[in-house]
Design an enzyme around this catalytic site. Structure first.
Site, PDB file in Angstrom:
ATOM      1  N   ASP A 132      51.300  59.418  59.980  1.00  0.00           N
ATOM      2  CA  ASP A 132      50.666  60.512  60.715  1.00  0.00           C
ATOM      3  C   ASP A 132      50.473  61.697  59.785  1.00  0.00           C
ATOM      4  OD1 ASP A 132      49.551  61.787  62.887  1.00  0.00           O
ATOM      5  OD2 ASP A 132      51.475  62.455  63.699  1.00  0.00           O
ATOM      6  N   TYR A 134      48.621  65.674  59.036  1.00  0.00           N
ATOM      7  CA  TYR A 134      48.727  67.021  59.604  1.00  0.00           C
ATOM      8  C   TYR A 134      47.549  67.784  59.030  1.00  0.00           C
ATOM      9  CZ  TYR A 134      51.501  71.290  60.788  1.00  0.00           C
ATOM     10  OH  TYR A 134      51.978  72.476  61.298  1.00  0.00           O
ATOM     11  N   HIS A 139      45.097  73.673  63.438  1.00  0.00           N
ATOM     12  CA  HIS A 139      46.380  73.297  64.053  1.00  0.00           C
ATOM     13  C   HIS A 139      47.552  73.765  63.192  1.00  0.00           C
ATOM     14  CE1 HIS A 139      49.468  71.019  66.132  1.00  0.00           C
ATOM     15  NE2 HIS A 139      49.784  70.394  65.004  1.00  0.00           N
ATOM     16  N   ARG A 148      56.446  80.703  61.972  1.00  0.00           N
ATOM     17  CA  ARG A 148      56.780  81.590  60.860  1.00  0.00           C
ATOM     18  C   ARG A 148      56.088  82.930  61.110  1.00  0.00           C
ATOM     19  NH1 ARG A 148      56.289  76.548  58.606  1.00  0.00           N
ATOM     20  NH2 ARG A 148      54.077  76.855  58.222  1.00  0.00           N
ATOM     21  N   GLU A 205      49.406  65.205  71.615  1.00  0.00           N
ATOM     22  CA  GLU A 205      48.675  65.639  70.432  1.00  0.00           C
ATOM     23  C   GLU A 205      47.377  64.858  70.391  1.00  0.00           C
ATOM     24  OE1 GLU A 205      51.327  65.345  66.998  1.00  0.00           O
ATOM     25  OE2 GLU A 205      51.956  67.413  67.342  1.00  0.00           O
ATOM     26  N   GLU A 207      44.577  63.271  68.668  1.00  0.00           N
ATOM     27  CA  GLU A 207      44.335  62.800  67.301  1.00  0.00           C
ATOM     28  C   GLU A 207      43.340  61.648  67.321  1.00  0.00           C
ATOM     29  OE1 GLU A 207      47.749  62.127  64.857  1.00  0.00           O
ATOM     30  OE2 GLU A 207      49.008  63.581  65.917  1.00  0.00           O
ATOM     31  N   ASP A 239      49.483  61.291  70.142  1.00  0.00           N
ATOM     32  CA  ASP A 239      50.784  61.229  69.478  1.00  0.00           C
ATOM     33  C   ASP A 239      51.762  62.126  70.251  1.00  0.00           C
ATOM     34  OD1 ASP A 239      52.573  60.400  67.559  1.00  0.00           O
ATOM     35  OD2 ASP A 239      52.126  62.061  66.225  1.00  0.00           O
ATOM     36  N   ARG A 243      58.674  68.788  71.867  1.00  0.00           N
ATOM     37  CA  ARG A 243      58.753  69.983  71.014  1.00  0.00           C
ATOM     38  C   ARG A 243      60.175  70.503  70.871  1.00  0.00           C
ATOM     39  NH1 ARG A 243      54.187  69.301  68.458  1.00  0.00           N
ATOM     40  NH2 ARG A 243      52.399  69.207  69.852  1.00  0.00           N
ATOM     41  N   GLN A 246      62.023  68.265  68.539  1.00  0.00           N
ATOM     42  CA  GLN A 246      61.449  68.456  67.193  1.00  0.00           C
ATOM     43  C   GLN A 246      61.992  69.732  66.534  1.00  0.00           C
ATOM     44  OE1 GLN A 246      57.172  68.475  67.299  1.00  0.00           O
ATOM     45  NE2 GLN A 246      56.941  68.858  65.102  1.00  0.00           N
ATOM     46  N   TYR A 250      64.062  68.760  63.021  1.00  0.00           N
ATOM     47  CA  TYR A 250      63.109  68.444  61.946  1.00  0.00           C
ATOM     48  C   TYR A 250      63.502  68.956  60.554  1.00  0.00           C
ATOM     49  CZ  TYR A 250      60.667  72.944  61.361  1.00  0.00           C
ATOM     50  OH  TYR A 250      60.342  74.239  61.054  1.00  0.00           O
ATOM     51  N   LYS A 259      59.043  62.306  67.873  1.00  0.00           N
ATOM     52  CA  LYS A 259      57.711  61.724  67.729  1.00  0.00           C
ATOM     53  C   LYS A 259      57.679  60.235  67.992  1.00  0.00           C
ATOM     54  CE  LYS A 259      55.565  65.371  65.972  1.00  0.00           C
ATOM     55  NZ  LYS A 259      54.296  65.892  66.472  1.00  0.00           N
ATOM     56  N   THR A 263      53.440  56.453  70.973  1.00  0.00           N
ATOM     57  CA  THR A 263      52.138  56.884  70.445  1.00  0.00           C
ATOM     58  C   THR A 263      51.117  55.981  71.110  1.00  0.00           C
ATOM     59  OG1 THR A 263      53.131  57.464  68.312  1.00  0.00           O
ATOM     60  CG2 THR A 263      50.747  57.143  68.352  1.00  0.00           C
ATOM     61  N   THR A 356      47.056  66.429  64.801  1.00  0.00           N
ATOM     62  CA  THR A 356      46.435  67.114  65.934  1.00  0.00           C
ATOM     63  C   THR A 356      45.116  67.764  65.522  1.00  0.00           C
ATOM     64  OG1 THR A 356      48.628  67.561  66.761  1.00  0.00           O
ATOM     65  CG2 THR A 356      46.842  68.857  67.713  1.00  0.00           C
ATOM     66  N   GLU A 370      49.739  74.726  71.597  1.00  0.00           N
ATOM     67  CA  GLU A 370      48.759  75.746  71.229  1.00  0.00           C
ATOM     68  C   GLU A 370      47.984  76.272  72.442  1.00  0.00           C
ATOM     69  OE1 GLU A 370      47.651  72.542  68.408  1.00  0.00           O
ATOM     70  OE2 GLU A 370      46.678  74.180  67.345  1.00  0.00           O
TER      71      GLU A 370
HETATM   72 CA    CA Z   1      51.056  64.044  65.241  1.00  0.00          CA
END
Ligand code: CA
Length: 423
Positions: A132, A134, A139, A148, A205, A207, A239, A243, A246, A250, A259, A263, A356, A370
């Site tokens: 997968d 990114y 995104h 951040r 997600e 995708e 996917d 959250r 995660q 992570y 994750k 899927t 995503t 989002e």
């Molecule tokens: Ca993904």
């Protein structure tokens, strides 16, 4: 073969995703339980094993050896692009309204062309490995801004390489499979210690993914210019992500249990040849990528994507996101080149997903994280319900379609419901 004027003797509604110009590949199970490779046309499924057995689908590219008498597409994927193209050409001819071979063979037609409603789609191949990426700048920027800051939204590597991670293939399911809410370890910011229980922040997600054709030997790489020889075709991918799990798990190695609980993929694989009329430039890449990632041609595709949500209370699904595959910053060719640049081997049937797909505007964000901006802007649904995450019983459906000059090539959909967690 891709001009809109060609018609089939099989009725195809104007809204169908599967005109004679599409000819996707998938695997279906008949009511008697037998699994076969098929293509879709209108509301019908064509059994390619039957056409092969009748000697109508023997490929010169493979010296006539059988490819379609199997319950998975791996052999056909491995047979490489000349075989894929030849099969599409033969099928395009066999299904034409002005071609009599299949049209006038009632017995074979009745046996080989059956209503989609009478079959169950299953996974199209054995998926050995799942990666997968990114690769949507929007995104990655949105998520980076949330976790951040706007100034440090993209990590320093992001504009230089397609960031990805190894996913898990065992929990890839075909559209229509419902999934249980995952349980896991989470820790609220203000909690002194982590807790274990059902995730309270399940998300989708949006995708797309592509399947690997012949693949490469360990210790070799695939150039961006060879991507067409190696990409069998594309599917829609949901996917699913937890959250809250995660967020806690992570660091430092990336996502794991958040994750791999499921899927979902759409059952019909649409080939790059079918998508060719919709090939387009992707976003301008600045800084220019290193030479091994330099594109040899435009490699984005104009696929309009939509995500729909239907709660248990809602009589019909409601669109909550509209995006487009063409927004992806890193192309499939670049993902393929990067993945194999260290000599990593890819095998027929491996799945590589985009990450995503978010676009530039808020309604084009490809996840609830989002769309509801980290639970601060609830999504309003008809009937007064709101959502910041997926509730038990919510069904998520994704669709994708390309349209131009009267030609409509679609992916069908990928749908699945989140069921209550095991206790
Ligand atoms: Ca993904």
């Amino acid at each position: 073969m891709t001009t809109a004027a060609i018609k089939s003797f099989v009725d195809v509604a104007p809204t169908s995703h599967f005109p004679i110009q599409n000819i996707p590949f998938g695997v279906f199970r008949r009511k008697d339980g037998e699994a076969s490779i098929g293509t879709a046309i209108g509301d019908m499924v064509v059994d390619l094993g039957q056409l092969e057995a009748a000697n109508l689908l023997r490929l010169n590219a493979c010296n006539g050896r059988p490819l379609f008498d199997k319950p998975s597409l791996n052999s056909f994927m491995a047979a490489a692009r000349p075989a894929w193209r030849e099969a599409r050409q033969i099928l395009s001819l066999l299904l034409r309204a002005d071609h009599s071979t299949l049209r006038d063979n009632k017995k074979l037609r009745d046996n080989a062309i059956i209503p989609m409603a009478d079959v169950q789609m299953i996974l199209p191949c054995q998926i050995g490995d799942y990666t997968d990426f990114y690769s949507s700048r929007e995104h990655a920027t949105n998520v980076g801004t949330m976790f951040r800051s706007k100034e440090n939204a993209l990590m320093p590597n992001w504009l230089h390489l397609p960031v990805g991670y190894h996913g898990r293939s065992s929990s890839i399911v075909v559209s229509g499979t419902d999934l249980r809410r995952p349980r896991g370890q989470t820790k609220a910011d203000d909690a002194p210690a982590p807790a274990f229980g059902p995730s309270r922040n399940v998300d989708f997600e949006l995708e797309m993914g592509f399947f690997i054709g012949p693949g490469n030997e360990l210790g070799t790489s695939i150039a961006t210019s060879a991507a067409r020889e190696h990409i069998f075709g594309m599917v829609l991918v949901n996917d699913w992500s937890a959250r809250d799990i995660q967020k806690w798990e992570y660091v430092p190695l990336g996502p794991f249990l958040a994750k791999n609980f499921g899927t979902s993929i759409s059952p019909w694989i649409v080939t790059l040849d079918a998508l060719e009329p919709f090939r387009c430039p992707g976003p301008q890449q600045d800084p220019p990528p290193l030479s091994y990632l330099t594109p040899s041609e435009d490699f984005s595709f104009d696929v309009a994507l939509e995500v729909l949500l239907q709660s248990e209370q809602m009589p019909s699904p409601q669109a909550i996101c509209r995006s487009n595959f063409r927004h992806m910053y890193w192309s499939m060719a670049q993902q393929l080149a990067h993945h194999t640049s260290n000599g990593c081997n890819l095998r027929p049937g491996d799945l590589l997903a985009s990450g995503t797909i978010s676009g530039p505007t808020p309604e084009s964000y490809g996840s609830m994280l989002e769309l509801a901006w980290m639970r601060t802007k609830p999504i309003e649904l008809p009937g007064g319900e709101t959502r910041v995450a997926i509730n038990d019983g919510d069904r998520i459906t994704m669709t994708g379609v390309c349209e131009r000059d009267g030609l409509r090539i679609g992916f069908g959909d990928v749908t699945g419901k989140i069921l209550p967690s095991i206790v």
